[in-house]
Scaffold this motif. Sequence first.
Motif, PDB file in Angstrom:
ATOM      1  N   LEU A  11       0.851  -1.184   0.000  1.00 20.01           N
ATOM      2  CA  LEU A  11       0.000   0.000   0.000  1.00 20.01           C
ATOM      3  C   LEU A  11       0.886   1.231   0.000  1.00 20.01           C
ATOM      4  CD1 LEU A  11      -2.773   1.487   0.430  1.00 20.01           C
ATOM      5  CD2 LEU A  11      -2.353   1.247   2.888  1.00 20.01           C
ATOM      6  N   VAL A  12       0.578   2.194  -0.864  1.00 22.22           N
ATOM      7  CA  VAL A  12       1.300   3.465  -0.887  1.00 22.22           C
ATOM      8  C   VAL A  12       0.280   4.577  -0.736  1.00 22.22           C
ATOM      9  CG1 VAL A  12       2.835   4.992  -2.166  1.00 22.22           C
ATOM     10  CG2 VAL A  12       3.087   2.507  -2.393  1.00 22.22           C
ATOM     11  N   THR A  13       0.334   5.297   0.383  1.00 25.25           N
ATOM     12  CA  THR A  13      -0.531   6.457   0.545  1.00 25.25           C
ATOM     13  C   THR A  13       0.125   7.654  -0.141  1.00 25.25           C
ATOM     14  OG1 THR A  13       0.439   7.253   2.616  1.00 25.25           O
ATOM     15  CG2 THR A  13      -1.281   5.555   2.777  1.00 25.25           C
ATOM     16  N   GLY A  14      -0.706   8.585  -0.594  1.00 22.93           N
ATOM     17  CA  GLY A  14      -0.156   9.684  -1.384  1.00 22.93           C
ATOM     18  C   GLY A  14       0.460   9.170  -2.668  1.00 22.93           C
ATOM     19  N   GLY A  15      -0.088   8.087  -3.193  1.00 23.45           N
ATOM     20  CA  GLY A  15       0.538   7.390  -4.317  1.00 23.45           C
ATOM     21  C   GLY A  15       0.206   7.936  -5.683  1.00 23.45           C
ATOM     22  N   GLY A  16      -0.567   9.008  -5.758  1.00 16.83           N
ATOM     23  CA  GLY A  16      -0.987   9.508  -7.050  1.00 16.83           C
ATOM     24  C   GLY A  16       0.016  10.384  -7.757  1.00 16.83           C
ATOM     25  N   SER A  17       1.041  10.849  -7.048  1.00 16.97           N
ATOM     26  CA  SER A  17       2.014  11.748  -7.674  1.00 16.97           C
ATOM     27  C   SER A  17       3.270  11.815  -6.830  1.00 16.97           C
ATOM     28  CB  SER A  17       1.419  13.162  -7.822  1.00 16.97           C
ATOM     29  OG  SER A  17       1.130  13.711  -6.541  1.00 16.97           O
ATOM     30  N   GLY A  18       4.297  12.459  -7.378  1.00 16.28           N
ATOM     31  CA  GLY A  18       5.502  12.775  -6.636  1.00 16.28           C
ATOM     32  C   GLY A  18       6.206  11.586  -6.034  1.00 16.28           C
ATOM     33  N   ILE A  19       6.627  11.723  -4.781  1.00 21.84           N
ATOM     34  CA  ILE A  19       7.385  10.673  -4.102  1.00 21.84           C
ATOM     35  C   ILE A  19       6.561   9.396  -3.980  1.00 21.84           C
ATOM     36  CG2 ILE A  19       8.345  10.022  -1.850  1.00 21.84           C
ATOM     37  CD1 ILE A  19       9.337  12.921  -1.599  1.00 21.84           C
ATOM     38  N   GLY A  20       5.284   9.528  -3.638  1.00 16.03           N
ATOM     39  CA  GLY A  20       4.447   8.343  -3.497  1.00 16.03           C
ATOM     40  C   GLY A  20       4.352   7.544  -4.781  1.00 16.03           C
ATOM     41  N   LEU A  21       4.156   8.216  -5.901  1.00 19.54           N
ATOM     42  CA  LEU A  21       4.069   7.537  -7.190  1.00 19.54           C
ATOM     43  C   LEU A  21       5.386   6.849  -7.526  1.00 19.54           C
ATOM     44  CD1 LEU A  21       2.699   6.826  -9.835  1.00 19.54           C
ATOM     45  CD2 LEU A  21       3.222   9.119 -10.675  1.00 19.54           C
ATOM     46  N   ALA A  22       6.499   7.506  -7.277  1.00 14.88           N
ATOM     47  CA  ALA A  22       7.797   6.887  -7.547  1.00 14.88           C
ATOM     48  C   ALA A  22       7.998   5.638  -6.695  1.00 14.88           C
ATOM     49  CB  ALA A  22       8.922   7.891  -7.299  1.00 14.88           C
ATOM     50  N   CYS A  23       7.564   5.698  -5.426  1.00 14.97           N
ATOM     51  CA  CYS A  23       7.678   4.524  -4.556  1.00 14.97           C
ATOM     52  C   CYS A  23       6.807   3.386  -5.067  1.00 14.97           C
ATOM     53  CB  CYS A  23       7.282   4.892  -3.130  1.00 14.97           C
ATOM     54  SG  CYS A  23       8.446   5.986  -2.285  1.00 14.97           S
ATOM     55  N   ARG A  43      -6.594  11.427 -10.244  1.00  6.26           N
ATOM     56  CA  ARG A  43      -5.139  11.317 -10.161  1.00  6.26           C
ATOM     57  C   ARG A  43      -4.698   9.888  -9.879  1.00  6.26           C
ATOM     58  NH1 ARG A  43      -1.864  15.526  -6.478  1.00  6.26           N
ATOM     59  NH2 ARG A  43      -2.326  16.789  -8.308  1.00  6.26           N
ATOM     60  N   LEU A  44      -5.392   9.206  -8.983  1.00  7.18           N
ATOM     61  CA  LEU A  44      -5.041   7.823  -8.662  1.00  7.18           C
ATOM     62  C   LEU A  44      -5.228   6.915  -9.873  1.00  7.18           C
ATOM     63  CD1 LEU A  44      -6.733   7.490  -5.158  1.00  7.18           C
ATOM     64  CD2 LEU A  44      -4.277   7.613  -5.615  1.00  7.18           C
ATOM     65  N   ALA A  45      -6.335   7.076 -10.571  1.00  8.41           N
ATOM     66  CA  ALA A  45      -6.597   6.235 -11.744  1.00  8.41           C
ATOM     67  C   ALA A  45      -5.538   6.446 -12.813  1.00  8.41           C
ATOM     68  CB  ALA A  45      -7.990   6.537 -12.291  1.00  8.41           C
ATOM     69  N   HIS A  70      -6.273   0.958  -6.959  1.00  7.30           N
ATOM     70  CA  HIS A  70      -6.325   2.227  -6.243  1.00  7.30           C
ATOM     71  C   HIS A  70      -7.625   2.344  -5.468  1.00  7.30           C
ATOM     72  CE1 HIS A  70      -8.569   3.408  -9.888  1.00  7.30           C
ATOM     73  NE2 HIS A  70      -9.139   4.352  -9.128  1.00  7.30           N
ATOM     74  N   ILE A  71      -7.575   3.148  -4.416  1.00 10.44           N
ATOM     75  CA  ILE A  71      -8.747   3.401  -3.593  1.00 10.44           C
ATOM     76  C   ILE A  71      -8.658   4.823  -3.053  1.00 10.44           C
ATOM     77  CG2 ILE A  71      -7.618   2.415  -1.541  1.00 10.44           C
ATOM     78  CD1 ILE A  71     -10.436   1.491  -0.619  1.00 10.44           C
ATOM     79  N   VAL A  72      -9.763   5.518  -3.080  1.00 13.14           N
ATOM     80  CA  VAL A  72      -9.808   6.886  -2.566  1.00 13.14           C
ATOM     81  C   VAL A  72      -9.974   6.838  -1.051  1.00 13.14           C
ATOM     82  CG1 VAL A  72     -11.090   9.053  -2.574  1.00 13.14           C
ATOM     83  CG2 VAL A  72     -10.759   7.782  -4.711  1.00 13.14           C
ATOM     84  N   ALA A  73      -9.088   7.529  -0.346  1.00 10.87           N
ATOM     85  CA  ALA A  73      -9.185   7.583   1.113  1.00 10.87           C
ATOM     86  C   ALA A  73      -8.394   8.779   1.620  1.00 10.87           C
ATOM     87  CB  ALA A  73      -8.652   6.304   1.754  1.00 10.87           C
ATOM     88  N   ASP A  74      -8.916   9.384   2.661  1.00  6.52           N
ATOM     89  CA  ASP A  74      -8.247  10.468   3.374  1.00  6.52           C
ATOM     90  C   ASP A  74      -7.594   9.841   4.606  1.00  6.52           C
ATOM     91  OD1 ASP A  74      -7.598  12.601   5.077  1.00  6.52           O
ATOM     92  OD2 ASP A  74      -9.348  13.779   4.500  1.00  6.52           O
ATOM     93  N   VAL A  75      -6.283   9.993   4.740  1.00  9.04           N
ATOM     94  CA  VAL A  75      -5.581   9.311   5.826  1.00  9.04           C
ATOM     95  C   VAL A  75      -5.951   9.848   7.199  1.00  9.04           C
ATOM     96  CG1 VAL A  75      -3.624   8.659   4.368  1.00  9.04           C
ATOM     97  CG2 VAL A  75      -3.532  10.814   5.669  1.00  9.04           C
ATOM     98  N   THR A  76      -6.611  11.005   7.267  1.00  9.63           N
ATOM     99  CA  THR A  76      -7.039  11.529   8.564  1.00  9.63           C
ATOM    100  C   THR A  76      -8.413  11.005   8.975  1.00  9.63           C
ATOM    101  OG1 THR A  76      -8.108  13.526   7.675  1.00  9.63           O
ATOM    102  CG2 THR A  76      -5.747  13.653   8.119  1.00  9.63           C
ATOM    103  N   ASP A  77      -9.051  10.246   8.097  1.00 15.58           N
ATOM    104  CA  ASP A  77     -10.352   9.656   8.384  1.00 15.58           C
ATOM    105  C   ASP A  77     -10.133   8.184   8.707  1.00 15.58           C
ATOM    106  OD1 ASP A  77     -12.859   8.179   7.867  1.00 15.58           O
ATOM    107  OD2 ASP A  77     -13.634  10.100   7.169  1.00 15.58           O
ATOM    108  N   GLU A  78     -10.352   7.809   9.955  1.00 11.84           N
ATOM    109  CA  GLU A  78      -9.979   6.450  10.373  1.00 11.84           C
ATOM    110  C   GLU A  78     -10.749   5.374   9.621  1.00 11.84           C
ATOM    111  OE1 GLU A  78      -8.770   3.847  14.269  1.00 11.84           O
ATOM    112  OE2 GLU A  78      -9.695   5.816  14.557  1.00 11.84           O
ATOM    113  N   GLU A  79     -12.025   5.572   9.391  1.00 12.07           N
ATOM    114  CA  GLU A  79     -12.788   4.565   8.661  1.00 12.07           C
ATOM    115  C   GLU A  79     -12.274   4.396   7.240  1.00 12.07           C
ATOM    116  OE1 GLU A  79     -16.953   5.218   8.751  1.00 12.07           O
ATOM    117  OE2 GLU A  79     -17.125   5.018  10.928  1.00 12.07           O
TER     118      GLU A  79
END
Length: 291
Positions: A11-23, A43-45, A70-79
Amino acid sequence: MSTSLAGTAALVTGGGSGIGLACARRLAADGAIVTLCGRTEERLARAAKEISTKEIGAIDIGARNIEVRHIVADVTDEEQIAAAVAFAAEPAPLRAVVHSAGGSTSIGPIGGLDTDAWRATLELNATGTMLTLKHAANQMARTGGGAFVAISSIASSNTHRWFGAYGVSKAAVDHLVALAADELGGAGIRVNGIRPGLVRTELVGGIAEPGPILDDYLACMPLGRVGEPEDIAAAARFLAGPDSSWMTGQVINVDGGHHLRRGPDLRAMFEPMFGAGALDGVPEVPGPEAP
């Protein structure tokens, strides 16, 4: 590229661009079934399609099949982040998580910081890391362990004046890495972090463009160049994979050596915004009101 992560999920959070995408590219090239997580569906798609169609730069993956979800999620939202972790673990045991989601809305001199922006930045960087780690660790512990890599910042260790809550929140990430590594080792879970320096992404805006701020950054780097997302991804792949199997609780600087010197001088950017006095800790004193 090896197949050291074949048969596992990542799993890569922030994976849609930049460092996350490279990882994500590196983990996919290493054989993992990668799930990208972020807040923007489009962006994720786009990122998932880029990786799955093997448009991954100079990485040679040969004839290997690449699977990216990919899945849309806000990391500050626990659910939402709990659902993202569960989704990532569906196709195979979750063995690697790179937590790259982060950012800041908090800038300026301490005497004038916006409290709501401060809290939002702490929530995104510190609480978001905790929630992702919490649910990833529970998932990994049930299936034999894994590796969690938190993307921190050189701002956590070297003061970046007028960066508000950003460096403070990333320092919290560094301590969380140490705390979690100490607690979770018995479950076979390794927790490490990376402190990037100045990396060429859309988030740094004009800082990486020629000018006095970039000149100052480069003067603080023994290796004297701006980093690329792939520089961070190479370190993340190492920390997420079996080559680092006896490493935990480490936060590695990947910054051209910038941490050896001092934080950058950002006065040229902030003085027009806040005034010279405010940057030096002297708040503006309003004059008397006209009668």
